[in-house]
Write a protein that holds these residues in place. Structure first.
Motif, PDB file in Angstrom:
ATOM      1  N   VAL A  32       0.837  -1.211   0.000  1.00  0.00           N
ATOM      2  CA  VAL A  32       0.000   0.000   0.000  1.00  0.00           C
ATOM      3  C   VAL A  32       0.867   1.254   0.000  1.00  0.00           C
ATOM      4  N   LEU A  33       0.303   2.307  -0.564  1.00  0.00           N
ATOM      5  CA  LEU A  33       0.967   3.607  -0.455  1.00  0.00           C
ATOM      6  C   LEU A  33       0.958   4.020   1.021  1.00  0.00           C
ATOM      7  N   ILE A  34       2.067   4.538   1.497  1.00  0.00           N
ATOM      8  CA  ILE A  34       2.108   5.035   2.876  1.00  0.00           C
ATOM      9  C   ILE A  34       1.268   6.316   2.926  1.00  0.00           C
ATOM     10  N   PRO A  35       0.279   6.376   3.818  1.00  0.00           N
ATOM     11  CA  PRO A  35      -0.557   7.585   3.861  1.00  0.00           C
ATOM     12  C   PRO A  35       0.289   8.840   4.058  1.00  0.00           C
ATOM     13  N   ARG A  36      -0.039   9.887   3.292  1.00  0.00           N
ATOM     14  CA  ARG A  36       0.700  11.151   3.348  1.00  0.00           C
ATOM     15  C   ARG A  36      -0.113  12.193   4.097  1.00  0.00           C
ATOM     16  N   ASP A  53      -0.376  15.230   3.279  1.00  0.00           N
ATOM     17  CA  ASP A  53      -1.109  16.026   2.278  1.00  0.00           C
ATOM     18  C   ASP A  53      -2.529  15.516   2.085  1.00  0.00           C
ATOM     19  N   THR A  54      -2.677  14.203   2.199  1.00  0.00           N
ATOM     20  CA  THR A  54      -3.987  13.598   1.935  1.00  0.00           C
ATOM     21  C   THR A  54      -5.009  13.970   3.015  1.00  0.00           C
ATOM     22  N   GLU A  55      -4.519  14.422   4.159  1.00  0.00           N
ATOM     23  CA  GLU A  55      -5.459  14.862   5.201  1.00  0.00           C
ATOM     24  C   GLU A  55      -6.297  16.046   4.707  1.00  0.00           C
ATOM     25  N   MET A  73     -12.315   5.740  -3.975  1.00  0.00           N
ATOM     26  CA  MET A  73     -11.811   4.961  -5.109  1.00  0.00           C
ATOM     27  C   MET A  73     -10.284   4.884  -5.023  1.00  0.00           C
ATOM     28  N   CYS A  74      -9.709   3.714  -5.180  1.00  0.00           N
ATOM     29  CA  CYS A  74      -8.266   3.467  -5.030  1.00  0.00           C
ATOM     30  C   CYS A  74      -7.880   3.653  -3.555  1.00  0.00           C
ATOM     31  N   THR A  75      -8.397   2.794  -2.715  1.00  0.00           N
ATOM     32  CA  THR A  75      -8.321   3.045  -1.273  1.00  0.00           C
ATOM     33  C   THR A  75      -6.973   2.714  -0.643  1.00  0.00           C
ATOM     34  N   GLY A  76      -6.207   1.827  -1.246  1.00  0.00           N
ATOM     35  CA  GLY A  76      -4.878   1.500  -0.694  1.00  0.00           C
ATOM     36  C   GLY A  76      -4.986   0.997   0.736  1.00  0.00           C
ATOM     37  N   SER A  77      -4.321   1.685   1.656  1.00  0.00           N
ATOM     38  CA  SER A  77      -4.358   1.300   3.077  1.00  0.00           C
ATOM     39  C   SER A  77      -5.733   1.531   3.694  1.00  0.00           C
ATOM     40  N   GLY A  78      -6.607   2.200   2.961  1.00  0.00           N
ATOM     41  CA  GLY A  78      -7.941   2.516   3.488  1.00  0.00           C
ATOM     42  C   GLY A  78      -7.959   3.805   4.292  1.00  0.00           C
ATOM     43  N   CYS A  79      -6.855   4.562   4.264  1.00  0.00           N
ATOM     44  CA  CYS A  79      -6.761   5.711   5.182  1.00  0.00           C
ATOM     45  C   CYS A  79      -7.870   6.736   4.963  1.00  0.00           C
ATOM     46  N   ILE A  80      -8.258   6.992   3.719  1.00  0.00           N
ATOM     47  CA  ILE A  80      -9.295   8.006   3.480  1.00  0.00           C
ATOM     48  C   ILE A  80     -10.661   7.445   3.893  1.00  0.00           C
ATOM     49  N   ALA A  81     -10.954   6.245   3.410  1.00  0.00           N
ATOM     50  CA  ALA A  81     -12.265   5.643   3.687  1.00  0.00           C
ATOM     51  C   ALA A  81     -12.496   5.498   5.191  1.00  0.00           C
ATOM     52  N   SER A 105     -11.118  10.426  -4.108  1.00  0.00           N
ATOM     53  CA  SER A 105     -10.070   9.551  -4.630  1.00  0.00           C
ATOM     54  C   SER A 105      -8.708  10.232  -4.604  1.00  0.00           C
ATOM     55  N   ASN A 106      -7.745   9.479  -4.136  1.00  0.00           N
ATOM     56  CA  ASN A 106      -6.349   9.881  -4.278  1.00  0.00           C
ATOM     57  C   ASN A 106      -5.713   8.824  -5.175  1.00  0.00           C
ATOM     58  N   PRO A 107      -5.931   8.936  -6.485  1.00  0.00           N
ATOM     59  CA  PRO A 107      -5.465   7.862  -7.376  1.00  0.00           C
ATOM     60  C   PRO A 107      -3.967   7.995  -7.637  1.00  0.00           C
ATOM     61  N   PRO A 108      -3.371   6.975  -8.236  1.00  0.00           N
ATOM     62  CA  PRO A 108      -1.965   7.130  -8.651  1.00  0.00           C
ATOM     63  C   PRO A 108      -1.877   8.277  -9.648  1.00  0.00           C
ATOM     64  N   TYR A 109      -0.951   9.221  -9.435  1.00  0.00           N
ATOM     65  CA  TYR A 109      -0.945  10.383 -10.343  1.00  0.00           C
ATOM     66  C   TYR A 109       0.438  10.833 -10.786  1.00  0.00           C
ATOM     67  N   LEU A 140       2.123   0.358  -8.626  1.00  0.00           N
ATOM     68  CA  LEU A 140       0.690   0.382  -8.941  1.00  0.00           C
ATOM     69  C   LEU A 140      -0.018   1.553  -8.248  1.00  0.00           C
ATOM     70  N   ALA A 141       0.506   1.974  -7.104  1.00  0.00           N
ATOM     71  CA  ALA A 141      -0.116   3.054  -6.336  1.00  0.00           C
ATOM     72  C   ALA A 141       0.434   4.423  -6.715  1.00  0.00           C
ATOM     73  N   LEU A 142       1.470   4.433  -7.555  1.00  0.00           N
ATOM     74  CA  LEU A 142       2.130   5.697  -7.905  1.00  0.00           C
ATOM     75  C   LEU A 142       1.862   6.113  -9.346  1.00  0.00           C
TER      76      LEU A 142
HETATM   77  N1  GLN Z   1      -6.047   6.237  -1.042  1.00  0.00           N
HETATM   78  C1  GLN Z   1      -4.790   5.797  -0.537  1.00  0.00           C
HETATM   79  C2  GLN Z   1      -4.027   6.949   0.069  1.00  0.00           C
HETATM   80  O1  GLN Z   1      -4.383   8.074  -0.132  1.00  0.00           O
HETATM   81  C3  GLN Z   1      -3.976   5.111  -1.620  1.00  0.00           C
HETATM   82  C4  GLN Z   1      -3.677   6.012  -2.759  1.00  0.00           C
HETATM   83  C5  GLN Z   1      -2.908   5.293  -3.863  1.00  0.00           C
HETATM   84  O2  GLN Z   1      -2.618   4.108  -3.794  1.00  0.00           O
HETATM   85  N2  GLN Z   1      -2.616   6.032  -4.883  1.00  0.00           N
HETATM   86  O3  GLN Z   1      -3.057   6.789   0.742  1.00  0.00           O
END
Ligand code: GLN
Length: 294
Positions: A91-95, A97-99, A131-139, A198-202, A222-224
């Motif tokens: 999983v992407l490590i929650p950042r 910024d995403t807060e 969408m694209c929940t990864g670790s689930g941190c947002i959900a 969504s915080n998709p790979p970008y 895949l997460a990046l």
């Molecule tokens: N939604 C997750 C996060 O923000 C995963 C994002 C991702 O894998 N791009 O950390």
């Protein structure tokens, strides 16, 4: 055996030599991880000696960190929105910024949602999709903090969902419904949501090689990877989200700081209104949102 203070000093030197940016802080976090001491305990008794087992473990972990393995992969944890999320290489490590994305979602949720019994509400009224929940941190943050929200989350990676489900059990009594699959294909066509986040790979594919080794070598590609121009997921999601949003529903994206104009345009092209851009604490564009025209 070394004292806490000596151990910290030695570790910080090893990490600084290995070009670890936060050498002192990371040494401290590893010491805390191995010994369980708090900062105040340390300052009261910095000359306490480590046990042999602690010392061995501590320096073994310092060596790992010196190889640029992310600290969070060593401790298995990252804090996000005041909660401790399990993380691993899937999983992407929650950042931090995403807060901002979560806070924006919560503010809109408060304004929009009257928080009445969902039975009486219109279709999709209390539903949020990550969408694209990864670790689930947002959900999971939204499930814990958005009043009366029913949260669903999608990821393509079964390994990531395994982490997200554990986090949901630990942090929000399992109150998130998870679906595995490729974006909206994971869902029944009839699903409707009041909000999609969504915080998709970008990251543009070519830029990945320029990232720090912690990210480039240890976080899941895949997460990046947002493909060639980094916008693949925004394009797909902006085009399809309307079918899954309730009337007046919001879509909110985390974006890379140079993508605001492109993502704004994608939302415009797909008929969204009230489009806004929000900056992060560093003053960089970080969230783009828009509302489905009713
Ligand atoms: N939604 C997750 C996060 O923000 C995963 C994002 C991702 O894998 N791009 O950390």
């Amino acid at each position: 055996m070394k004292s806490y203070k000596e151990a910290l000093h030695n570790a910080a030197e090893v990490l600084a030599q290995a070009d670890i940016e936060e050498a002192v802080n990371d040494s401290w976090l590893l010491l805390q991880y191995v010994t369980g001491i708090t900062r105040s305990e340390y300052f009261l008794r910095p000359d306490t000696t480590l046990s042999e087992v602690q010392q061995q473990k501590f320096f073994a972990l310092v060596e790992k960190r010196a190889e640029h393995i992310p600290l969070q992969h060593i401790t298995g944890m990252q804090e996000f929105m005041g909660m401790n999320f399990l993380v691993n290489k899937h999983v992407l490590i929650p950042r931090q910024d995403t807060e901002i994305l979560v806070e924006t979602a919560l503010e809109l949720w408060k304004k929009q949602s009257v928080g009445v019994d969902s039975e009486q509400n219109a279709v999709g009224q209390n539903e949020i999709l990550d969408m694209c929940t990864g670790s689930g941190c947002i959900a999971i943050s939204l499930a814990a903090l958005a009043k009366n929200a029913r949260v669903s989350a999608v990821d393509i990676s079964p390994e990531a969902l395994c982490v997200a489900k554990k986090n949901a059990e630990n942090l929000c009594h399992g109150k998130v419904t998870f679906y595995q699959g490729d974006l909206f294909a994971a869902l029944n066509e009839k699903c409707k949501f009041q909000m999609i986040v969504s915080n998709p790979p970008y990251i543009p594919s070519a830029d990945i090689e320029t990232l720090m080794p912690e990210v480039r070598e240890y976080e899941p590609r895949l997460a990046l990877d947002g493909t060639e121009d980094g916008l693949y997921f925004y394009r797909k999601l902006a085009a399809q989200a309307g079918n899954y949003l309730a009337a007046d529903g919001w879509i909110l994206f985390e974006i890379g700081c140079e993508q605001a104009d492109d993502v704004r345009m994608l939302l415009e092209e797909n008929g969204f209104c009230d489009i806004f851009v929000r900056k992060d604490y560093a003053g960089l564009d970080r969230v783009v949102g828009g509302r489905k025209v009713s």
